[in-house]
Design an enzyme around this catalytic site. Structure first.
Site, PDB file in Angstrom:
ATOM      1  CG  ASP A  17     -34.614 -25.725 -22.700  1.00 34.10           C
ATOM      2  OD1 ASP A  17     -34.235 -25.968 -21.541  1.00 34.10           O
ATOM      3  OD2 ASP A  17     -33.906 -25.929 -23.718  1.00 34.10           O
ATOM      4  CG  ASP A  19     -28.570 -24.385 -21.237  1.00 33.81           C
ATOM      5  OD1 ASP A  19     -28.342 -23.164 -21.206  1.00 33.81           O
ATOM      6  OD2 ASP A  19     -28.459 -25.120 -20.238  1.00 33.81           O
ATOM      7  CE1 TYR A  28     -24.090 -30.606 -15.449  1.00 37.69           C
ATOM      8  CE2 TYR A  28     -22.178 -31.596 -16.494  1.00 37.69           C
ATOM      9  CZ  TYR A  28     -23.413 -31.718 -15.878  1.00 37.69           C
ATOM     10  OH  TYR A  28     -23.959 -32.957 -15.706  1.00 37.69           O
ATOM     11  CG  ASN A  60     -34.450 -29.904 -16.068  1.00 41.58           C
ATOM     12  OD1 ASN A  60     -35.368 -29.432 -15.406  1.00 41.58           O
ATOM     13  ND2 ASN A  60     -34.572 -31.025 -16.764  1.00 41.58           N
ATOM     14  CD  GLN A  61     -29.212 -24.516 -15.559  1.00 34.96           C
ATOM     15  OE1 GLN A  61     -28.023 -24.761 -15.404  1.00 34.96           O
ATOM     16  NE2 GLN A  61     -29.745 -24.341 -16.771  1.00 34.96           N
ATOM     17  NE  ARG A 115     -33.113 -33.869 -14.418  1.00 35.73           N
ATOM     18  CZ  ARG A 115     -32.134 -33.143 -14.971  1.00 35.73           C
ATOM     19  NH1 ARG A 115     -31.804 -31.971 -14.446  1.00 35.73           N
ATOM     20  NH2 ARG A 115     -31.491 -33.573 -16.024  1.00 35.73           N
ATOM     21  CG  ASP A 141     -32.665 -28.308 -26.622  1.00 31.14           C
ATOM     22  OD1 ASP A 141     -33.020 -27.760 -25.549  1.00 31.14           O
ATOM     23  OD2 ASP A 141     -31.671 -29.062 -26.697  1.00 31.14           O
TER      24      ASP A 141
HETATM   25 MG   LIG Z   1     -32.192 -27.282 -23.731  1.00 30.16          MG
END
Ligand SMILES: [Mg+2]
Length: 206
Positions: A17, A19, A28, A60-61, A115, A141
């Protein structure tokens, strides 16, 4: 007519992952200058890659799907991420992202094939890169990261303190789901488990 394809050995991967796993989470994130690697993340990635794991970012964005940033801007962010990693001697083998923007609702349910918690990004990378999902791991996370790994047939490690494994919708198989403080601890766990089968092999002493 059939064409014999040369067999190639499937490689283990660690799906990462982005972030709050590799970089500080900025909701964002739109400006490449705002990227901050988490302490120890690049070093842990180096450890895993030298141990033979293919490293694939799976992020995932939805900011793209929501029109908050363009796909080109996301590309610039990932270029900067790769530059920062290279500065510390680390690298990703591939970057995969889902731009799907989910409607409100249960985010632990599969809403789109790519996703997370859906396994699409992991399955696609495995197909294209010759990865062995059974010996691969997902590290992230959020519970959606854990579920994406399990849904792909990998083992999963939840890192950080944003979530707990108690939030899993169904009881986790203790052999397939783990928790660790951060990516460095997750890397240690992965290496430990890879060495476990050899240690348990029958002794050759007569
Ligand atoms: Mg994350």
């Amino acid at each position: 007519m059939s064409v014999e394809r040369p067999s190639r050995e499937l490689r283990p991967a660690v799906f990462l992952d982005r972030d709050d796993t590799i970089i500080v989470d900025v909701p964002y994130l739109a400006d490449p200058a705002e990227i901050r690697l988490l302490p120890g993340a690049a070093a842990a990635m180096g450890v895993l890659r030298r141990a033979g794991f293919v490293l694939v970012l799976a992020t995932n964005q939805s900011a793209v799907g929501r029109g908050i940033i363009t796909e080109a801007r996301l590309g610039a962010i990932h270029d900067e991420l790769e530059r920062l990693l290279a500065e510390q001697g680390a690298a990703l083998d591939a970057i995969r992202y889902s731009t799907h923007a989910p409607p409100r609702g249960d985010r632990l349910s599969v809403e789109d094939p790519d996703r997370k918690p859906a396994p699409g990004m992991l399955l696609g990378a495995a197909r294209e890169m010759g990865l062995d999902l059974e010996s691969s791991w997902m590290v992230g996370d959020k519970i959606t990261d854990v579920l994406a790994g399990l849904n792909a047939g990998c083992r999963s490690i939840l890192v950080g303190s944003n979530a707990t494994l108690a939030e899993l919708p169904t009881a986790a198989d203790p052999g397939r789901v783990f928790a660790a403080a951060d990516l460095a601890a997750a890397a240690s766990l992965i290496l430990l488990h890879r060495e476990a089968p050899a240690a348990a092999a029958p002794s050759e002493v007569p």
